[in-house]
Design a protein around this motif. Structure first.
Motif: not given
Length: 492
Positions: A284-299
């Motif tokens: 779940l943490g992988l999902y959450g951190v990725r979601a935050r990165m995508l929101e910040a514009g990270v590929d």
């Protein structure tokens, strides 16, 4: 050679249904949901949506928490999360309203929020969206300043001196996001081999110690130690929302200088790295951190992102994926296409003379290996294609197909150049590349006397690489001569 690589390797996420179940099982989220269902007409809230202080003991009792300050604090934390995630809707007290609270201040009311029903009647996406709101709220709490004595910040006129906090909210959030990003990358390292817990000192050092520093200075070590203590507090807050599994820093290490340590710490092992904190991202943490990165514009790609795309996007997208992730992505893509139609689409996307084309053809060949025998008609249809005929013959030969025509000599040389160009672009292991170079050149007598004539955009570049990689000095010299001829022939 080819398109720009993604900044992070692809992550394999659990299904949304599995992730939603994990979200609903996160301890803090569980408590927030229970309080949202417990709240009623008699619940009283302050101007900030907080539960009235005299009702916290009842809330703690409902959650089976201790009847002490800690229990009240945990109940207050869960209540705030219920409000922040829309499980509860708060109506603030109107200015001048006469509601009486325990301190005489006006109080508002609370009702069940729309999101509460979505937890049972909505989709897994709905649950995860609500959970992400909760993660944002907990992240904000984790980066909030620690107030040892709030009274010191209040001026004579009642105003708060925020400058005295020495707190930069953007810098604090950026630091924690950087730590979570590093933890995410470590989790994905080596095709998932980095899934074990990470020592907190190593994680803190990854943010503090410069990459080019040999032996850290005393000042750097002090900064790492301070960062460790800050991260210890933050991970203790983040664990209940389900983002990490955390083994906290041994309390005996947190004893202030000059204070006596607990007697049990006397025999503790200073070499035991777990005493300094260990942390691991959950699925779940992988999902959450990725979601935050995508929101910040990270590929931050995930396996499955390309399943609904065209074959051209698939082949370009997996160009620099690790092998296991590329296979998983291709399998998902093939599952959504008919085998014969998928094969034809892949072969069409593999054509081209651009820099990325050789690697596309290599991945096309690997994708076709997963397509099954139904792909044979589409493969046979390109046997006469100068760009695809070679890989088509390889695919048919590997499957033991009959009636495979022998390739013309110019196709053999073209395929050799294309194969090496793809491997150079993929930047594989040096020994494997060297073996490929020497193996292909040894299969044909007079290889370098003929190969420079191949009409392939990468001929000269490949021959120069062969000259660098070939262990036989004479063959290496022949390769360099052939590269010179190829450049002269091309007018360059």
């Amino acid at each position: 050679m080819s398109a720009e690589r993604p900044s992070l390797p692809p992550v394999r996420l659990n299904s949304e249904a599995e992730l939603a179940r994990d979200a609903l099982a996160a301890p803090l989220f569980v408590r927030a949901v229970r309080l949202a269902r417990w709240a009623g007409p008699d619940s009283r809230v302050g101007a900030g949506g907080e539960l009235a202080e005299d009702q916290l003991p009842a809330a703690a009792e409902h959650l089976a928490l201790p009847a002490d300050e800690d229990g009240a604090a945990y109940a207050s934390e869960a209540w705030r999360l219920a409000v922040d995630t829309g499980l509860l809707d708060v109506t603030d007290p109107e200015e001048g309203e006469g509601g009486e609270g325990t301190d005489g201040d006006a109080e508002g009311t609370v009702t069940a929020g729309e999101n509460l029903a979505l937890l049972t009647g909505g989709s897994p996406q709905d649950v995860l969206s609500i959970w992400l709101d909760g993660l944002d709220a907990v992240h904000a709490d984790a980066t909030a300043p620690v107030l040892d004595d709030f009274a010191d910040l209040v001026g004579e006129d009642g105003s708060i001196d925020f400058d005295a906090l020495d707190w930069d909210p953007e810098a604090e959030a950026e630091f924690l996001d950087g730590v979570l990003g590093n933890l995410y990358l470590l989790t994905l390292a080596d095709n998932g081999a980095g899934e074990g817990p990470v020592p907190l000192p190593a994680l803190a050092a990854s943010m503090i110690v410069p990459d080019d520093m040999g032996e850290p200075t005393d000042d750097i070590l002090e900064q790492v130690s301070e960062a460790m203590m800050r991260l210890d507090d933050q991970f203790r807050l983040l664990e209940p929302i389900g983002i990490v599994e955390y083994h906290p820093v041994d309390e005996a290490l947190l004893v202030e200088e000059g204070e006596a340590a607990d007697a049990s710490a006397a025999g503790a092992d200073d070499e035991d790295i777990t005493r300094y904190g260990m942390v691991k991202l959950t699925p779940l943490g992988l999902y959450g951190v990725r979601a935050r990165m995508l929101e910040a514009g990270v590929d931050a790609p995930a396996v499955g992102d390309l399943a609904g795309k065209g074959a051209d996007v698939l082949l370009d997208g997996i160009a620099h994926y690790p092998e296991s992730a590329a296979r998983a992505e291709v399998k998902l893509w093939l599952a959504g296409h008919g085998a014969e139609g998928a094969a034809a689409e892949l072969l069409a996307a593999a054509r081209g003379t651009d820099e990325g084309a050789p690697l596309r053809r290599l991945h096309c060949q690997q994708a076709l290996a997963l397509a099954g025998p139904e792909a044979e008609p589409a493969v046979r249809a390109v046997l006469g294609d100068p760009e695809l005929g070679g890989l088509a013959r390889v695919w048919l030969a590997e499957r033991g197909a009959a009636d495979v025509p022998a390739p013309p000599e110019d196709m053999i040389f073209w395929l050799a150049i294309d194969t090496i160009a793809a491997q150079l672009d993929a930047e594989g292991e040096l020994e494997e590349l060297q073996g490929l170079v020497e193996g292909l050149s040894a299969q044909h007598s007079g290889f370098f006397d003929e190969v420079w004539r191949v009409d392939h955009p990468a001929t000269a570049e490949v021959l120069e690489a062969m000259g660098r990689l070939h262990s036989d000095k004479k063959a290496a010299k022949d390769a360099r001569k052939a590269a010179f001829k190829a450049r002269s022939r091309a007018g360059g």
